[in-house]
Design a protein around this motif. Sequence first.
Motif, PDB file in Angstrom:
ATOM      1  N   ALA A   1       6.536 -17.623  40.324  1.00  0.00           N
ATOM      2  CA  ALA A   1       8.016 -17.170  40.658  1.00  0.00           C
ATOM      3  C   ALA A   1       9.042 -18.280  41.084  1.00  0.00           C
ATOM      4  O   ALA A   1      10.241 -18.197  40.762  1.00  0.00           O
ATOM      5  CB  ALA A   1       8.073 -15.851  41.525  1.00  0.00           C
ATOM      6  N   ALA A   2       8.472 -19.237  41.894  1.00  0.00           N
ATOM      7  CA  ALA A   2       9.207 -20.321  42.543  1.00  0.00           C
ATOM      8  C   ALA A   2       9.634 -21.188  41.548  1.00  0.00           C
ATOM      9  O   ALA A   2      10.700 -21.664  41.428  1.00  0.00           O
ATOM     10  CB  ALA A   2       8.591 -20.792  43.587  1.00  0.00           C
ATOM     11  N   VAL A   3       8.437 -21.344  40.481  1.00  0.00           N
ATOM     12  CA  VAL A   3       8.762 -22.568  39.501  1.00  0.00           C
ATOM     13  C   VAL A   3       9.815 -21.961  38.686  1.00  0.00           C
ATOM     14  O   VAL A   3      10.749 -22.630  37.868  1.00  0.00           O
ATOM     15  CB  VAL A   3       7.632 -22.886  38.616  1.00  0.00           C
ATOM     16  CG1 VAL A   3       7.721 -23.449  37.332  1.00  0.00           C
ATOM     17  CG2 VAL A   3       6.461 -23.581  39.511  1.00  0.00           C
ATOM     18  N   THR A   4       9.733 -20.649  38.027  1.00  0.00           N
ATOM     19  CA  THR A   4      10.757 -19.978  37.365  1.00  0.00           C
ATOM     20  C   THR A   4      12.187 -20.200  37.933  1.00  0.00           C
ATOM     21  O   THR A   4      12.945 -20.578  37.003  1.00  0.00           O
ATOM     22  CB  THR A   4      10.522 -18.683  37.108  1.00  0.00           C
ATOM     23  OG1 THR A   4       9.120 -18.651  36.277  1.00  0.00           O
ATOM     24  CG2 THR A   4      11.435 -17.895  35.976  1.00  0.00           C
TER      25      THR A   4
ATOM     26  N   VAL B   1      -2.765 -15.507  35.627  1.00  0.00           N
ATOM     27  CA  VAL B   1      -2.915 -15.454  36.948  1.00  0.00           C
ATOM     28  C   VAL B   1      -3.387 -14.141  36.715  1.00  0.00           C
ATOM     29  O   VAL B   1      -4.746 -13.783  37.667  1.00  0.00           O
ATOM     30  CB  VAL B   1      -1.675 -15.377  37.708  1.00  0.00           C
ATOM     31  CG1 VAL B   1      -1.927 -14.814  39.264  1.00  0.00           C
ATOM     32  CG2 VAL B   1      -1.227 -16.971  37.802  1.00  0.00           C
ATOM     33  N   ILE B   2      -3.083 -12.865  36.347  1.00  0.00           N
ATOM     34  CA  ILE B   2      -3.398 -11.697  36.194  1.00  0.00           C
ATOM     35  C   ILE B   2      -4.739 -11.531  35.759  1.00  0.00           C
ATOM     36  O   ILE B   2      -5.689 -10.984  36.320  1.00  0.00           O
ATOM     37  CB  ILE B   2      -2.261 -10.686  35.568  1.00  0.00           C
ATOM     38  CG1 ILE B   2      -0.969 -10.891  36.276  1.00  0.00           C
ATOM     39  CG2 ILE B   2      -2.907  -9.424  35.409  1.00  0.00           C
ATOM     40  CD1 ILE B   2      -0.865 -10.138  37.574  1.00  0.00           C
ATOM     41  N   PHE B   3      -4.954 -11.865  34.672  1.00  0.00           N
ATOM     42  CA  PHE B   3      -6.198 -11.973  33.734  1.00  0.00           C
ATOM     43  C   PHE B   3      -7.095 -12.675  34.537  1.00  0.00           C
ATOM     44  O   PHE B   3      -8.422 -12.223  34.789  1.00  0.00           O
ATOM     45  CB  PHE B   3      -6.018 -12.164  32.540  1.00  0.00           C
ATOM     46  CG  PHE B   3      -5.394 -10.990  31.589  1.00  0.00           C
ATOM     47  CD1 PHE B   3      -6.038  -9.901  31.541  1.00  0.00           C
ATOM     48  CD2 PHE B   3      -4.202 -11.119  31.105  1.00  0.00           C
ATOM     49  CE1 PHE B   3      -5.309  -8.672  31.036  1.00  0.00           C
ATOM     50  CE2 PHE B   3      -3.701 -10.145  30.445  1.00  0.00           C
ATOM     51  CZ  PHE B   3      -4.199  -9.064  30.292  1.00  0.00           C
ATOM     52  N   LYS B   4      -6.921 -14.190  34.775  1.00  0.00           N
ATOM     53  CA  LYS B   4      -8.090 -14.858  35.274  1.00  0.00           C
ATOM     54  C   LYS B   4      -8.373 -14.620  36.782  1.00  0.00           C
ATOM     55  O   LYS B   4      -9.424 -14.467  37.173  1.00  0.00           O
ATOM     56  CB  LYS B   4      -7.451 -16.367  35.164  1.00  0.00           C
ATOM     57  CG  LYS B   4      -8.461 -17.520  35.562  1.00  0.00           C
ATOM     58  CD  LYS B   4      -9.410 -17.596  34.476  1.00  0.00           C
ATOM     59  CE  LYS B   4     -10.526 -18.705  34.686  1.00  0.00           C
ATOM     60  NZ  LYS B   4     -11.694 -18.859  33.991  1.00  0.00           N
ATOM     61  N   GLN B   5      -7.310 -14.695  37.403  1.00  0.00           N
ATOM     62  CA  GLN B   5      -7.455 -14.243  39.286  1.00  0.00           C
ATOM     63  C   GLN B   5      -7.827 -13.246  39.531  1.00  0.00           C
ATOM     64  O   GLN B   5      -8.393 -12.937  40.587  1.00  0.00           O
ATOM     65  CB  GLN B   5      -6.401 -15.383  39.967  1.00  0.00           C
ATOM     66  CG  GLN B   5      -6.347 -16.756  39.507  1.00  0.00           C
ATOM     67  CD  GLN B   5      -5.466 -17.502  40.189  1.00  0.00           C
ATOM     68  OE1 GLN B   5      -4.358 -17.160  40.184  1.00  0.00           O
ATOM     69  NE2 GLN B   5      -5.920 -18.513  40.686  1.00  0.00           N
TER      70      GLN B   5
ATOM     71  N   ILE C   1      -1.078 -16.173  45.796  1.00  0.00           N
ATOM     72  CA  ILE C   1      -0.162 -17.644  45.821  1.00  0.00           C
ATOM     73  C   ILE C   1       0.130 -18.019  44.562  1.00  0.00           C
ATOM     74  O   ILE C   1       1.336 -18.848  44.396  1.00  0.00           O
ATOM     75  CB  ILE C   1      -1.293 -18.750  46.655  1.00  0.00           C
ATOM     76  CG1 ILE C   1      -1.453 -18.147  47.930  1.00  0.00           C
ATOM     77  CG2 ILE C   1      -0.805 -19.902  46.594  1.00  0.00           C
ATOM     78  CD1 ILE C   1      -2.735 -18.800  48.734  1.00  0.00           C
ATOM     79  N   SER C   2      -0.656 -17.960  43.521  1.00  0.00           N
ATOM     80  CA  SER C   2      -0.333 -18.355  42.241  1.00  0.00           C
ATOM     81  C   SER C   2       1.156 -17.473  41.709  1.00  0.00           C
ATOM     82  O   SER C   2       1.741 -18.066  41.028  1.00  0.00           O
ATOM     83  CB  SER C   2      -1.516 -18.204  41.480  1.00  0.00           C
ATOM     84  OG  SER C   2      -2.641 -18.883  41.717  1.00  0.00           O
ATOM     85  N   LEU C   3       0.878 -16.250  41.974  1.00  0.00           N
ATOM     86  CA  LEU C   3       2.028 -15.482  41.593  1.00  0.00           C
ATOM     87  C   LEU C   3       3.402 -15.916  42.272  1.00  0.00           C
ATOM     88  O   LEU C   3       4.379 -16.223  41.529  1.00  0.00           O
ATOM     89  CB  LEU C   3       1.897 -13.736  41.620  1.00  0.00           C
ATOM     90  CG  LEU C   3       0.839 -13.258  40.870  1.00  0.00           C
ATOM     91  CD1 LEU C   3       0.637 -11.851  41.326  1.00  0.00           C
ATOM     92  CD2 LEU C   3       1.407 -13.615  39.430  1.00  0.00           C
TER      93      LEU C   3
END
Length: 151
Positions: A96-99, A134-138, A90-92
């Motif tokens: 992507a949407a914000v970007t 997101v990648i490292f934390k989640q 969801i965060s990814l």
Amino acid sequence: MGLSVLYVLLIRYAGFVILSTVLLYSLEYIYTTAGEARDKKTAVRGGAGTLGITVAAFFVMRMITRNLMILGRSGVLPGIFAAAAFEGCISLVYVAAVTFVLNRTLCRRLTGEKLVRIKQAGLLTLTTVLFLYVIFKQFFSVNLAAGILNF
């Protein structure tokens, strides 16, 4: 080199999101303006804007994922919403949407040679910092330094 040393020394206090944004923006701006005259005032404004937008996007992302996880654990939403990997996905999508939205709205208004450099460095920095977080934390559950954003 000096920015890298400061990054290592201050990461615990300022936090991953803030320092990574400053470091990546600075490096990208320096790289894209190599061999050209640099306007320090424009660079600082772009860096401050990038930092502000990145921190705001981070807070919204964190609020969304925390609320979805709480609702998933309490049974209001299906249990999949409590899974860290699902929250990461969801965060990814959010990043992507914000970007995409920033590129289609705010970045289109930045015209002129100096502002194009800021736009490129800022958008790349925002996306990279949030994706790395997101990648490292989640996904990998790495305890990234929250610094002053931990409240």
